[in-house]
Design a protein around this motif. Structure first.
Motif, short mmCIF file in Angstrom:
data_model
loop_
_atom_site.label_atom_id
_atom_site.label_comp_id
_atom_site.label_asym_id
_atom_site.label_seq_id
_atom_site.Cartn_x
_atom_site.Cartn_y
_atom_site.Cartn_z
N SER A 51 9.32 7.71 101.64
CA SER A 51 10.27 8.83 101.75
C SER A 51 9.71 9.99 100.94
N VAL A 52 9.62 11.15 101.56
CA VAL A 52 9.02 12.32 100.91
C VAL A 52 10.02 13.47 100.95
N ASP A 53 10.21 14.10 99.79
CA ASP A 53 11.08 15.28 99.66
C ASP A 53 10.24 16.37 99.02
N ALA A 54 10.00 17.44 99.76
CA ALA A 54 9.09 18.48 99.26
C ALA A 54 9.56 19.85 99.69
N SER A 55 9.13 20.84 98.92
CA SER A 55 9.35 22.24 99.28
C SER A 55 8.09 23.03 98.96
N MET A 56 7.82 24.04 99.79
CA MET A 56 6.61 24.82 99.61
C MET A 56 6.91 26.28 99.94
N SER A 57 6.39 27.16 99.12
CA SER A 57 6.49 28.59 99.38
C SER A 57 5.14 29.09 99.86
N SER A 58 5.10 30.29 100.41
CA SER A 58 3.84 30.80 100.92
C SER A 58 3.79 32.31 100.78
N VAL A 110 2.65 24.32 96.72
CA VAL A 110 3.68 23.32 96.54
C VAL A 110 4.57 23.70 95.37
N ASP A 111 5.86 23.77 95.61
CA ASP A 111 6.83 24.00 94.54
C ASP A 111 7.29 22.68 93.95
N SER A 112 7.55 21.70 94.79
CA SER A 112 7.94 20.37 94.32
C SER A 112 7.67 19.36 95.41
N ILE A 113 7.36 18.15 95.00
CA ILE A 113 7.15 17.08 95.95
C ILE A 113 7.37 15.74 95.25
N GLU A 114 8.18 14.90 95.83
CA GLU A 114 8.49 13.59 95.27
C GLU A 114 8.42 12.54 96.39
N ALA A 115 8.07 11.34 95.98
CA ALA A 115 7.97 10.27 96.97
C ALA A 115 8.47 8.96 96.39
N THR A 116 9.11 8.19 97.21
CA THR A 116 9.44 6.80 96.91
C THR A 116 9.02 5.97 98.11
N GLY A 117 8.72 4.71 97.87
CA GLY A 117 8.28 3.91 99.00
C GLY A 117 8.33 2.44 98.73
N GLU A 118 8.04 1.67 99.76
CA GLU A 118 8.03 0.22 99.64
C GLU A 118 7.05 -0.37 100.63
N LEU A 119 6.48 -1.48 100.25
CA LEU A 119 5.63 -2.25 101.14
C LEU A 119 6.52 -3.13 102.01
N ARG A 120 6.30 -3.11 103.31
CA ARG A 120 7.10 -3.90 104.23
C ARG A 120 6.22 -4.92 104.95
N ILE A 121 6.67 -6.17 104.93
CA ILE A 121 6.02 -7.27 105.65
C ILE A 121 6.99 -7.69 106.75
N VAL A 122 6.59 -7.55 108.01
CA VAL A 122 7.53 -7.70 109.13
C VAL A 122 6.95 -8.67 110.16
N LEU A 134 4.59 5.64 92.96
CA LEU A 134 3.91 6.03 94.19
C LEU A 134 3.68 7.54 94.24
N VAL A 135 2.44 7.95 94.43
CA VAL A 135 2.16 9.38 94.54
C VAL A 135 2.43 9.84 95.96
N ALA A 136 2.72 11.11 96.08
CA ALA A 136 2.84 11.75 97.39
C ALA A 136 1.62 12.64 97.60
N PHE A 137 1.27 12.82 98.84
CA PHE A 137 0.13 13.67 99.15
C PHE A 137 0.61 15.03 99.60
N GLU A 138 -0.21 16.03 99.34
CA GLU A 138 0.16 17.42 99.61
C GLU A 138 0.65 17.57 101.04
N ILE A 139 1.78 18.23 101.17
CA ILE A 139 2.28 18.50 102.51
C ILE A 139 1.26 19.35 103.26
N GLY A 140 1.06 18.98 104.49
CA GLY A 140 0.03 19.65 105.26
C GLY A 140 -1.25 18.85 105.34
N SER A 141 -1.34 17.74 104.58
CA SER A 141 -2.53 16.90 104.65
C SER A 141 -2.12 15.50 105.05
#
Length: 515
Positions: A409-416, A427-439, A458-465
């Motif tokens: 899950s990624v929550d981010a905001s960016m100005s330009s 990037v103004d802010s970016i946060e991520a949470t996540g989980e490994l799923r075995i299905v 868990l790190v988040a990667f720059e929006i746009g990449s």
């Protein structure tokens, strides 16, 4: 399955076994190739190999220590011992899964966090899972040496880089093979790897073009080889030849048919023992084809252009091979913002079905809008799904399928702001949470048992990449091993600071305990 967690009579070990390195308590010592009783026929088979009290092969029945071959027709080889690690300064700590499960019924058998100050990220993580240990090999770039370690009972034993380009195949007893450069390959033995020459190669080629040999044991452990020949002296690229054993020699069959611009993504055995190849067509990267050896080629359902070869995951053959409950042919890939499962019994009946609850992250904000019109608008991003190419498909010993992926899950905001004729984002802010799923996945992509493991830090990667995270999974018997980068230190990962280094999470999971 690990000796210390046996729940069915597929392997013979003492009832009170612990799993450790360099000493395996209960399973006795580090045995040649982790060789246990052969389970390729039935679950209660006892094999003709004499065993010690611990259930491991009697050392007198193995020849690996002297490099004199293994008694199955392989020629003698040279022992490459497990040496000291090049960079043993990584820190190992237990992973926290207390919020998921604890105690003897917890399916998470192993869980570690690995922090390496000398690495910021890795480009590849390879896993080799045996009945008693997990081999991990990772490297930051192709022109640098890899870092390797063995995980057992929560302990990590750092070793010299594993030989060869990568893991290539596995016997039913768990013995691993690795590819070798030129006309050699490697087999796991006690205390290291045996480098074995390819003798009697019938392929006519320039000796300077010998690229690699990839061992491929069949379902009944008959050793086949895939020989890679570089074509630098001709038109460039690589040509692949399949070498099947015959009357003490080899019979050659070409892997690719027609144009050599078809790159084989996977060449292996399916759960029915058929040799098959999945190929990418160079001229149209979204296109794939498939064929069983000796049969015509089949074009796979066309993509819409939102996927590429690296996202097509085909499981390795089941080890030990105890049956074929799942679909013989299977591939997990991304298509139209969702993971889809491609399955079938024969090439002509392949069906592609979306997997419920496995949507992909949508395209993120673009840090370079390439806009020629002002004003430049900000971008808000809030989405959850499978993170781009971070998914795998593995098989259990009976051919059953398991999907493994990173849900984020990624929550981010960016100005330009406009720079010349382009809107450049920051990037103004970016946060991520996540989980490994075995299905657990059915042949129709139906979802069965599941396990979700939260991933702290868990790190988040720059929006746009797209994601630069490295992700890997493999299976042996009813056990799945997973490794993924949780934290990396790159200009595209957030939070970013000079104190952040690579943090890899490595887990081993018993699927029989997943509810």
């Amino acid at each position: 399955m690990y000796c210390s967690f046996l729940r069915a009579p597929t392997l013979l070990c003492a009832p009170t076994l612990l799993f450790a390195l360099p000493l395996v308590i209960g399973c006795n010592e580090r045995v040649a190739g982790d060789e246990q009783v052969d389970t390729s026929q039935t679950e209660t088979s006892t094999s003709e190999t004499s065993t010690s009290e611990s259930g491991d092969p009697d050392p007198g029945d193995t020849e690996e220590e002297t490099g004199d071959g293994d008694g199955d027709g392989e020629p003698p080889g040279d022992l490459i011992p497990d040496g000291e690690a090049l960079n043993p300064d990584c820190e190992v700590s237990p992973g926290d899964h207390s919020g998921v499960c604890e105690g003897p019924q917890c399916p998470i058998l192993e869980d570690i966090e690995l922090r390496c100050p000398h690495l910021d990220f890795v480009n590849r993580i390879e896993l080799g899972l045996t009945p008693s240990r997990l081999y991990v090999d990772y490297r930051q770039s192709w022109d640098e040496g890899s870092d390797s370690f063995i995980l057992a009972n929560g302990e990590v034993d750092f070793v010299a880089p594993l030989p060869g380009p990568g893991f290539s195949g596995q016997r039913n007893d768990g013995t691993l093979y690795r590819a070798g450069e030129g006309e050699t390959y490697h087999r796991q033995v006690e205390g290291g790897w045996l480098q074995i020459p390819l003798l009697g190669n019938p392929v006519e080629f320039d000796p300077d073009d010998a690229e690699a040999v990839w061992p491929r044991p069949s379902l009944d452990d008959e050793l086949h080889l895939m020989f890679a020949e570089a074509l630098s002296s001709q038109r460039g690229g690589t040509k692949f030849h399949w070498l099947a054993p015959h009357d003490g020699g080899w019979v050659v069959e070409e892997v690719t048919v027609g144009d050599v611009a078809r790159w084989p993504l996977v060449v292996d055995f399916d759960p029915l023992g058929r040799r098959h190849v999945w190929m990418e067509i160079y001229d149209e990267p979204e296109d794939l084809s498939f064929r069983v050896f000796g049969e015509p080629e089949t074009q796979l359902p066309a993509f819409s252009g939102d996927a590429y070869a690296g996202r097509n995951q085909v499981p390795t053959p089941p080890r030990p091979a105890l049956g074929a409950e799942g679909p013989p042919l299977a591939m997990l890939r991304a298509h139209q913002q969702n993971l889809v499962l491609l399955t079938g019994h024969d090439p002509g009946d392949l069906i592609e079905t979306p997997i419920a609850g496995a949507r992909h992250l949508e395209d993120r904000c673009d840090s370079d809008y390439s806009s020629f019109q002002a004003p430049c608008e900000p971008c808000e991003y809030d989405d959850a799904g499978v993170e781009f190419s971070n998914y795998e498909l593995v098989r259990g010993s009976h051919g059953e399928l398991w999907g493994v992926w990173l849900w984020i899950s990624v929550d981010a905001s960016m100005s330009s702001q406009q720079v010349d004729n382009t809107c450049v984002g920051s990037v103004d802010s970016i946060e991520a949470t996540g989980e490994l799923r075995i299905v657990e996945l059915g042949a129709d992509a139906s979802v069965g048992r599941q396990l979700a493991i939260p991933l702290d830090g868990l790190v988040a990667f720059e929006i746009g990449s797209s994601s630069n995270r490295t992700f890997s999974a493999t299976a042996y018997d009813d056990v799945i091993a997973v490794a993924l980068e949780v934290a990396v230190d790159t200009d595209y990962a957030y939070p970013f600071n000079d104190d952040t280094n690579l943090m890899t999470r490595v887990m081993v999971i018993d699927t029989t305990l997943i509810e």
